[in-house]
Design a protein around this motif. Sequence first.
Motif, mmCIF file in Angstrom:
data_model
loop_
_atom_site.group_PDB
_atom_site.id
_atom_site.type_symbol
_atom_site.label_atom_id
_atom_site.label_comp_id
_atom_site.label_asym_id
_atom_site.label_seq_id
_atom_site.Cartn_x
_atom_site.Cartn_y
_atom_site.Cartn_z
ATOM 1 N N GLU A 175 0.815 -1.217 0.000
ATOM 2 C CA GLU A 175 0.000 0.000 0.000
ATOM 3 C C GLU A 175 0.848 1.268 0.000
ATOM 4 O OE1 GLU A 175 -3.041 -0.362 -0.654
ATOM 5 O OE2 GLU A 175 -2.991 -2.545 -0.375
ATOM 6 N N ALA A 176 2.149 1.119 -0.110
ATOM 7 C CA ALA A 176 3.048 2.282 -0.185
ATOM 8 C C ALA A 176 4.072 2.010 -1.276
ATOM 9 C CB ALA A 176 3.732 2.512 1.158
ATOM 10 N N PRO A 177 3.673 2.129 -2.548
ATOM 11 C CA PRO A 177 4.541 1.757 -3.666
ATOM 12 C C PRO A 177 5.881 2.480 -3.643
ATOM 13 C CG PRO A 177 2.301 2.206 -4.424
ATOM 14 C CD PRO A 177 2.374 2.645 -2.999
ATOM 15 N N VAL A 178 6.908 1.764 -4.097
ATOM 16 C CA VAL A 178 8.252 2.330 -4.210
ATOM 17 C C VAL A 178 8.777 2.049 -5.610
ATOM 18 C CG1 VAL A 178 8.718 2.062 -1.743
ATOM 19 C CG2 VAL A 178 9.366 0.240 -3.330
ATOM 20 N N PRO A 179 9.684 2.879 -6.108
ATOM 21 C CA PRO A 179 10.262 2.610 -7.431
ATOM 22 C C PRO A 179 10.944 1.241 -7.449
ATOM 23 C CG PRO A 179 10.783 4.845 -6.725
ATOM 24 C CD PRO A 179 10.178 4.156 -5.533
ATOM 25 N N GLY A 180 10.620 0.464 -8.461
ATOM 26 C CA GLY A 180 11.194 -0.869 -8.579
ATOM 27 C C GLY A 180 10.234 -1.980 -8.233
ATOM 28 N N ASP A 181 9.043 -1.643 -7.709
ATOM 29 C CA ASP A 181 8.023 -2.676 -7.500
ATOM 30 C C ASP A 181 7.707 -3.377 -8.817
ATOM 31 O OD1 ASP A 181 7.600 -2.368 -4.767
ATOM 32 O OD2 ASP A 181 6.030 -0.858 -5.036
ATOM 33 N N ASN A 182 7.702 -2.601 -9.874
ATOM 34 C CA ASN A 182 7.385 -3.105 -11.206
ATOM 35 C C ASN A 182 8.184 -2.280 -12.207
ATOM 36 O OD1 ASN A 182 5.923 -4.569 -13.217
ATOM 37 N ND2 ASN A 182 4.588 -2.802 -13.499
ATOM 38 N N ILE A 183 8.711 -2.954 -13.214
ATOM 39 C CA ILE A 183 9.544 -2.235 -14.179
ATOM 40 C C ILE A 183 9.145 -2.556 -15.609
ATOM 41 C CG2 ILE A 183 11.569 -2.031 -12.671
ATOM 42 C CD1 ILE A 183 12.782 -4.443 -14.181
ATOM 43 N N GLY A 184 9.541 -1.670 -16.505
ATOM 44 C CA GLY A 184 9.554 -1.950 -17.930
ATOM 45 C C GLY A 184 11.007 -2.099 -18.344
ATOM 46 N N ILE A 185 11.241 -2.793 -19.426
ATOM 47 C CA ILE A 185 12.603 -3.015 -19.904
ATOM 48 C C ILE A 185 12.716 -2.602 -21.373
ATOM 49 C CG2 ILE A 185 14.247 -4.815 -20.601
ATOM 50 C CD1 ILE A 185 14.549 -4.373 -17.706
ATOM 51 N N VAL A 186 13.746 -1.818 -21.677
ATOM 52 C CA VAL A 186 14.142 -1.583 -23.062
ATOM 53 C C VAL A 186 15.265 -2.571 -23.357
ATOM 54 C CG1 VAL A 186 15.115 0.025 -24.726
ATOM 55 C CG2 VAL A 186 13.506 0.852 -22.990
ATOM 56 N N LEU A 187 15.011 -3.469 -24.287
ATOM 57 C CA LEU A 187 15.971 -4.509 -24.648
ATOM 58 C C LEU A 187 16.496 -4.206 -26.046
ATOM 59 C CD1 LEU A 187 17.268 -7.255 -23.951
ATOM 60 C CD2 LEU A 187 15.228 -8.352 -24.869
ATOM 61 N N SER A 188 17.813 -3.995 -26.143
ATOM 62 C CA SER A 188 18.425 -3.581 -27.407
ATOM 63 C C SER A 188 19.328 -4.666 -27.967
ATOM 64 C CB SER A 188 19.249 -2.311 -27.206
ATOM 65 O OG SER A 188 18.457 -1.262 -26.704
ATOM 66 N N ASP A 189 19.239 -4.858 -29.277
ATOM 67 C CA ASP A 189 20.188 -5.688 -30.003
ATOM 68 C C ASP A 189 21.241 -4.740 -30.548
ATOM 69 O OD1 ASP A 189 21.496 -6.972 -32.239
ATOM 70 O OD2 ASP A 189 19.947 -8.511 -32.171
ATOM 71 N N THR A 190 22.442 -4.773 -29.965
ATOM 72 C CA THR A 190 23.448 -3.766 -30.323
ATOM 73 C C THR A 190 23.997 -3.958 -31.728
ATOM 74 O OG1 THR A 190 25.171 -5.110 -29.257
ATOM 75 C CG2 THR A 190 24.104 -3.417 -27.919
ATOM 76 N N ALA A 191 23.944 -5.171 -32.265
ATOM 77 C CA ALA A 191 24.429 -5.407 -33.629
ATOM 78 C C ALA A 191 23.423 -4.924 -34.660
ATOM 79 C CB ALA A 191 24.738 -6.886 -33.830
ATOM 80 N N ARG A 192 22.159 -5.249 -34.463
ATOM 81 C CA ARG A 192 21.108 -4.869 -35.418
ATOM 82 C C ARG A 192 20.631 -3.432 -35.212
ATOM 83 N NH1 ARG A 192 17.526 -9.124 -37.696
ATOM 84 N NH2 ARG A 192 18.406 -11.182 -37.272
ATOM 85 N N GLY A 193 20.802 -2.928 -33.983
ATOM 86 C CA GLY A 193 20.290 -1.606 -33.673
ATOM 87 C C GLY A 193 18.792 -1.581 -33.459
ATOM 88 N N THR A 194 18.220 -2.718 -33.069
ATOM 89 C CA THR A 194 16.771 -2.817 -32.849
ATOM 90 C C THR A 194 16.454 -2.835 -31.360
ATOM 91 O OG1 THR A 194 16.956 -5.224 -33.082
ATOM 92 C CG2 THR A 194 16.290 -3.960 -35.025
ATOM 93 N N ARG A 195 15.200 -2.466 -31.034
ATOM 94 C CA ARG A 195 14.795 -2.375 -29.628
ATOM 95 C C ARG A 195 13.396 -2.939 -29.409
ATOM 96 N NH1 ARG A 195 16.461 3.654 -27.389
ATOM 97 N NH2 ARG A 195 18.731 3.424 -27.600
ATOM 98 N N LEU A 196 13.240 -3.587 -28.254
ATOM 99 C CA LEU A 196 11.932 -4.022 -27.766
ATOM 100 C C LEU A 196 11.660 -3.323 -26.445
ATOM 101 C CD1 LEU A 196 9.465 -6.087 -27.689
ATOM 102 C CD2 LEU A 196 10.975 -7.523 -26.280
ATOM 103 N N PHE A 197 10.449 -2.781 -26.280
ATOM 104 C CA PHE A 197 10.010 -2.300 -24.974
ATOM 105 C C PHE A 197 9.029 -3.318 -24.425
ATOM 106 C CE2 PHE A 197 7.031 -0.094 -22.162
ATOM 107 C CZ PHE A 197 7.924 0.410 -21.222
ATOM 108 N N TYR A 198 9.341 -3.858 -23.247
ATOM 109 C CA TYR A 198 8.544 -4.933 -22.649
ATOM 110 C C TYR A 198 8.011 -4.488 -21.290
ATOM 111 C CZ TYR A 198 7.503 -9.613 -20.749
ATOM 112 O OH TYR A 198 6.890 -10.715 -20.189
#
Length: 306
Positions: A175-198
């Motif tokens: 009942e007292a949320p803190v940063p990090g309870d839930n996250i999103g992730i940007v996942l990058s393929d450094t060779a292709r230069g592509t990204r997924l937001f999950y």
Amino acid sequence: MRITVLGSAAGGGFPQWNCNCRNCRGLREGRLAARPRTQSSIFVRPDAGDDGLLFNASPDILEQIRANPVLQPARRLRDSAIAAVLLMDGQVDHATGLFMLRERGSPLPLWCTDPVAEDLSVGNPVLRVLGHYCGVERHRIPLDGRAFAIDGLPGLQLQALPLASKAAPYSPHREAPVPGDNIGIVLSDTARGTRLFYAPGLGEIDPAVFDAMAGADAVMVDGTFWTDDEMPALGIGPKRAREIGHLPQSGPGGMIEWLGRLPARVRKLLIHVNNTNPILDEDSPQRAELRAAGIEVCEDGQAITL
């Protein structure tokens, strides 16, 4: 990068074991144009090699491993393609599958935030229990935007964003949320230069989250509920979608509206779909609305390359 959707449902899967809503009963009786789903998880591999990163360990992990041979490359007597596990939160449907990985011959590399580590050490002591089996090699996920990488997975780079959502019911800070309870992730393929937001659990889209979504080649985001009052309207529970940390798809400020603001090049996918959500019915008007908006609904076993 190669992405396999292991599970696309919310907690309880689809059909849910004790539910006789229109969707669950219709699927069991063969009257609904829908497919069964296990609880949400994805597996991501770089272009080269067998090993990958497991995002969330659902209670269905053993079924998911059997259904997806990429997780069992059979290179030796005891083997797994799971190089590490990353937890997006500490919820039951995302963390208790860790118990099923206890036969690992060495400590399990586990990436999670400090609040999630606390939840799984105090509220639901999964990590302490695993200490009696394989053990856990825990890595802290930074919340300040710093990029990080996973050993053994070259070419994959990750960044975490704290999200507005709800911690698990057993969390000391439910009942007292803190940063990090839930996250999103940007996942990058450094060779292709592509990204997924999950982000399978997403209660609010702030400017930082929207920027991350707009900068991705594909977004795989919260598809839990169609309406904010979905559960109360069906008589299943009193709480609304936003109260439990999920942005509904429909209505003003809903997920469909937000996804419609993204650049046309961004592929849009929904995951973590609750058993009550009408989009599970492939013949429903709600599913037709998603198709018209260019929004996909993830399926178990789906393969995506970015």
